[in-house]
Design a protein around this motif. Structure first.
Motif, PDB file in Angstrom:
ATOM      1  N   ASP A  54       0.723  -1.300  -0.145  1.00  0.00           N
ATOM      2  CA  ASP A  54      -0.045  -0.147   0.002  1.00  0.00           C
ATOM      3  C   ASP A  54       0.792   1.211  -0.003  1.00  0.00           C
ATOM      4  N   LEU A  55       1.740   1.263   0.776  1.00  0.00           N
ATOM      5  CA  LEU A  55       2.796   2.502   1.020  1.00  0.00           C
ATOM      6  C   LEU A  55       3.571   2.771  -0.364  1.00  0.00           C
ATOM      7  N   VAL A  56       4.185   1.681  -1.080  1.00  0.00           N
ATOM      8  CA  VAL A  56       4.842   1.767  -2.371  1.00  0.00           C
ATOM      9  C   VAL A  56       3.980   2.327  -3.228  1.00  0.00           C
ATOM     10  N   LYS A  57       2.589   1.901  -3.529  1.00  0.00           N
ATOM     11  CA  LYS A  57       1.714   2.281  -4.350  1.00  0.00           C
ATOM     12  C   LYS A  57       1.379   3.729  -4.263  1.00  0.00           C
ATOM     13  N   ALA A  58       1.292   3.996  -3.123  1.00  0.00           N
ATOM     14  CA  ALA A  58       0.991   5.385  -2.735  1.00  0.00           C
ATOM     15  C   ALA A  58       2.143   6.410  -3.108  1.00  0.00           C
ATOM     16  N   TYR A  59       3.381   5.716  -2.722  1.00  0.00           N
ATOM     17  CA  TYR A  59       4.499   6.407  -3.032  1.00  0.00           C
ATOM     18  C   TYR A  59       4.873   6.579  -4.755  1.00  0.00           C
ATOM     19  N   ALA A  60       4.359   5.920  -5.453  1.00  0.00           N
ATOM     20  CA  ALA A  60       4.723   5.657  -6.941  1.00  0.00           C
ATOM     21  C   ALA A  60       3.544   6.769  -7.389  1.00  0.00           C
ATOM     22  N   MET A  61       2.357   6.804  -6.756  1.00  0.00           N
ATOM     23  CA  MET A  61       1.433   7.647  -7.341  1.00  0.00           C
ATOM     24  C   MET A  61       1.940   9.233  -7.112  1.00  0.00           C
ATOM     25  N   GLN A  62       2.654   9.233  -5.987  1.00  0.00           N
ATOM     26  CA  GLN A  62       2.840  10.793  -5.451  1.00  0.00           C
ATOM     27  C   GLN A  62       4.032  11.121  -6.448  1.00  0.00           C
ATOM     28  N   LEU A  63       5.181  10.264  -6.783  1.00  0.00           N
ATOM     29  CA  LEU A  63       6.042  10.720  -7.456  1.00  0.00           C
ATOM     30  C   LEU A  63       6.116  10.446  -9.236  1.00  0.00           C
ATOM     31  N   GLY A  64       4.902   9.663  -9.460  1.00  0.00           N
ATOM     32  CA  GLY A  64       4.529   9.699 -10.958  1.00  0.00           C
ATOM     33  C   GLY A  64       5.337   8.498 -11.449  1.00  0.00           C
ATOM     34  N   HIS A  65       6.002   7.434 -10.612  1.00  0.00           N
ATOM     35  CA  HIS A  65       6.391   6.368 -11.200  1.00  0.00           C
ATOM     36  C   HIS A  65       5.523   5.065 -11.258  1.00  0.00           C
ATOM     37  N   LYS A  66       6.176   4.062 -12.159  1.00  0.00           N
ATOM     38  CA  LYS A  66       5.173   2.965 -12.014  1.00  0.00           C
ATOM     39  C   LYS A  66       5.346   1.942 -10.931  1.00  0.00           C
ATOM     40  N   LYS A 127      20.595   4.379 -19.796  1.00  0.00           N
ATOM     41  CA  LYS A 127      19.800   5.403 -19.165  1.00  0.00           C
ATOM     42  C   LYS A 127      19.011   4.533 -18.334  1.00  0.00           C
ATOM     43  N   PRO A 128      19.033   4.980 -16.815  1.00  0.00           N
ATOM     44  CA  PRO A 128      18.127   4.049 -15.968  1.00  0.00           C
ATOM     45  C   PRO A 128      16.788   4.875 -15.997  1.00  0.00           C
ATOM     46  N   GLU A 129      15.608   3.897 -16.126  1.00  0.00           N
ATOM     47  CA  GLU A 129      14.448   4.416 -15.928  1.00  0.00           C
ATOM     48  C   GLU A 129      13.693   3.533 -14.791  1.00  0.00           C
ATOM     49  N   VAL A 130      13.479   4.500 -13.659  1.00  0.00           N
ATOM     50  CA  VAL A 130      13.176   3.911 -12.330  1.00  0.00           C
ATOM     51  C   VAL A 130      11.495   3.465 -12.156  1.00  0.00           C
ATOM     52  N   VAL A 131      11.417   2.035 -11.763  1.00  0.00           N
ATOM     53  CA  VAL A 131      10.097   1.754 -11.285  1.00  0.00           C
ATOM     54  C   VAL A 131      10.151   1.512  -9.669  1.00  0.00           C
ATOM     55  N   LEU A 132       9.081   1.430  -9.006  1.00  0.00           N
ATOM     56  CA  LEU A 132       9.015   1.432  -7.615  1.00  0.00           C
ATOM     57  C   LEU A 132       8.624  -0.147  -7.280  1.00  0.00           C
ATOM     58  N   ALA A 133       9.273  -0.589  -6.279  1.00  0.00           N
ATOM     59  CA  ALA A 133       8.836  -1.795  -5.541  1.00  0.00           C
ATOM     60  C   ALA A 133       9.157  -1.861  -4.190  1.00  0.00           C
ATOM     61  N   GLY A 134       8.549  -2.727  -3.218  1.00  0.00           N
ATOM     62  CA  GLY A 134       8.716  -2.802  -1.998  1.00  0.00           C
ATOM     63  C   GLY A 134       9.968  -3.089  -1.436  1.00  0.00           C
ATOM     64  N   LYS A 135      10.493  -2.752  -0.281  1.00  0.00           N
ATOM     65  CA  LYS A 135      11.728  -2.974  -0.034  1.00  0.00           C
ATOM     66  C   LYS A 135      11.956  -4.782   0.285  1.00  0.00           C
ATOM     67  N   SER A 136      10.935  -5.379   0.854  1.00  0.00           N
ATOM     68  CA  SER A 136      11.221  -6.773   1.151  1.00  0.00           C
ATOM     69  C   SER A 136      11.099  -7.764  -0.085  1.00  0.00           C
TER      70      SER A 136
END
Length: 571
Positions: A54-66, A127-136
């Motif tokens: 839930d946290l990572v998805k919200a963070y992705a929405m905030q930063l505009g990342h997938k 060129k790095p393209e960043v996507v978000l995922a949970g630490k665990s």
């Protein structure tokens, strides 16, 4: 109504807007945040208000990342993963999951770490393209995927110098018989050792080396289920098979006929006997290796999965002075293990125990074990005729598979000896039919039998990675249960992870179906009753079927509906 834009909102507000969090929970977390300066997201996760996802998805929405989940990351090709050094990936909690000609896709916990992103660019020249995922999820994926990378590199090292071997080449030209391994044979030696080491490390029971059209599939059996561990190219098959034939003293020039052999492997902890079976197929020779541990298990009846009432029954009959105790089930159902545990239990200085086996699976101290060698005429019937002169009190016959062996077993049981053996049959009632079918007269069989037990093994849920679970109506119907049957009981299912090979299971337990051959059952056998009559009588006397025994394990939270269906049929 004002449009909500997550990129101009705080994490807490996004979570509330997405109905993942209540305003009250957010206020409570904010108080802690102001007093401790701990990140608000970590507070919410630690208090159990939201999940890491839930946290990572919200963070992705905030930063505009997938956002990417574990299912997507785990499919990544090892070649892509290996573009980032493992040490760098672990240190910075990131993993490469995709690549184009110009860019590399990186799953990260912190996409705002510009120094790390810059380093990735320098390392990969992409060129790095960043996507978000949970630490665990990233940590788990690093363990899983870099493990595959390391294994792939070992395989690649082993096969890099392998040349395609002509099918018509003679054994002399291969020069594999020599104790000194030549340079061209070394890769095959390394690859076979790698396969054996992996199987032993995972405590597997079998290795399957299966030729396909373009590659060789290597699978190992863990907890009764086959798992693929590697796929060397088809060009390596003849070298692998030749190496195994050399180790098991088989004819390396013969490719058209099945062959059987054996070898022994020594490790620091134990010795392992290996049975080798080679079968010609349309794409080449298939090899199956059965690994038989020697002295590596503690064999006691108490750790084999017996419920207390069945253990009491089994113990009563194995301590009788004479008669037959028969265990039935398919190959790999734990029959031999149970019999060995029974011998360990009744073993004492006052009795002489002898076994006749093919093969001897575990070496038991203080017990005389005879290994069959059909090639020199030492088979079950020949051995048993000699053993009577060895004054045995208890005899274990590895398997009753023909009329002569069955007849000798019955005569032993009728002349004051306790006989243990196994039979291949589907359940306890059909075991009686199988013994009659082998030619034992009903009056002799009824007089000699003490107990028949059918056995299966079901995988147990990983105790360290499980979650509560409520099956739906359709799932319950599959095992003839309904909601009231599971009322007040907690059922579980395993969480798939690297430590349990992404199955959710770890270890196995036995389920049993027991028939006590009392005077009423003996009468049915004397009368040559059919299987249905024997089954009905056994149920009236309290027999619990294999299916019901599996359901009992399900209701106690040890296994799953899936496993009960896999191991049993409807009773």
């Amino acid at each position: 109504m004002v449009n909500f834009n997550p990129q101009f909102s705080k994490i807490g507000d996004i979570l509330v807007h997405e109905n993942k969090l209540t305003s009250g929970q957010l206020e409570e977390a904010l108080k802690i945040h102001y007093n401790t300066t701990e990140k608000i997201g970590h507070i919410l996760v630690n208090k159990g208000y939201i999940s890491e996802i839930d946290l990572v998805k919200a963070y992705a929405m905030q930063l505009g990342h997938k956002y990417v989940g574990e299912d997507e990351i785990i499919k990544t090709n090892e070649d892509v993963v290996s573009l980032i050094p493992e040490a760098f990936a672990r240190e910075n909690c990131l993993i490469a999951i995709g690549k184009t000609d110009m860019s590399i896709i990186i799953a990260m916990e912190d996409p705002e770490d510009l120094m790390v992103i810059d380093s990735i660019k320098n390392i990969t020249q992409l060129k790095p393209e960043v996507v978000l995922a949970g630490k665990s999820i990233i940590i788990k994926s690093i363990e899983n995927l870099y493990g595959k990378v390391n294994k792939s590199s070992q395989i690649q090292d082993a096969i890099s110098n392998i040349n395609v071997i002509d099918e018509e080449i003679t054994s002399d030209e291969l020069d594999l018989v020599s104790e000194d391994v030549s340079a061209e044979d070394a890769p095959f030696v390394k690859l076979v050792n790698l396969i054996l080491n992996e199987a032993i490390k995972e405590d597997s029971s079998d290795i399957h080396i299966e030729p396909g059209k373009d590659e060789v599939n290597v699978r190992i059996r863990i907890d009764g289920v086959l798992l693929k561990i590697m796929s060397p190219p088809i060009s390596s098959l003849s070298g692998i098979v030749a190496r195994i034939k050399i180790l098991s003293k088989l004819n390396i020039a013969e490719h058209r006929l099945p062959q059987d052999g054996r070898m022994k492997i020594k490790t620091k902890e134990r010795e392992i006997d290996v049975r080798v079976s080679i079968l010609p197929t349309v794409h080449g020779e298939k090899v199956v290796l059965r690994l038989l541990g020697s002295g590596n298990k503690t064999l006691t009846l108490t750790n084999l999965g017996f419920p207390e009432n069945k253990l009491k029954i089994f113990r009563r009959w194995i301590n009788k002075p004479y008669g037959m105790v028969i265990i039935s089930g398919p190959t790999g159902s734990g029959k031999s293990t149970t019999l060995y545990a029974a011998l360990q239990e009744i073993h004492s200085e006052g009795i002489n125990i002898t076994t006749v086996e093919d093969p001897v699976e575990y070496q038991l101290p203080g017990i005389n074990q005879v290994q069959m060698h059909d090639e020199i005429g030492l088979n079950f019937s020949a051995s048993l005729r000699s053993i009577l002169r060895q004054d045995p009190d208890v005899l274990l016959i590895g398997e009753i598979r023909d009329e002569e062996t069955a007849g000798i077993a019955v005569k032993f049981a009728m002349t004051g000896h306790l006989v243990f053996s196994t039979v291949h049959a589907n359940d306890a009632p059909s075991t009686i039919m199988r013994l009659l079918d082998l030619g034992i007269p009903p009056f002799l069989l009824g007089s000699s039998l003490n107990l028949i037990m059918a056995q299966r093994l079901v995988r147990t849920i990983d105790k360290d990675a499980k979650e509560e679970y409520t099956p739906n109506h359709n799932e319950l119907n599959l095992v003839d249960l309904d909601e009231k049957d599971i009322s007040g009981k907690t059922l579980y299912r395993g969480i798939k992870n690297q430590s349990n090979h992404n199955t959710g299971y770890k270890g196995r337990t036995a389920i049993h179906e027991i028939i006590e051959v009392d005077s009423d059952m003996k009468q049915l056998i004397y009368n040559n009753a059919n299987q249905n009559d024997i089954y009905k009588q056994a149920v009236e006397k309290g027999m619990i079927s294999l299916r019901q025994a599996g359901i009992n394990k399900l209701l106690s939270g040890e296994t799953t509906i899936e496993e009960v269906l896999r191991a049993t049929v409807e009773g």
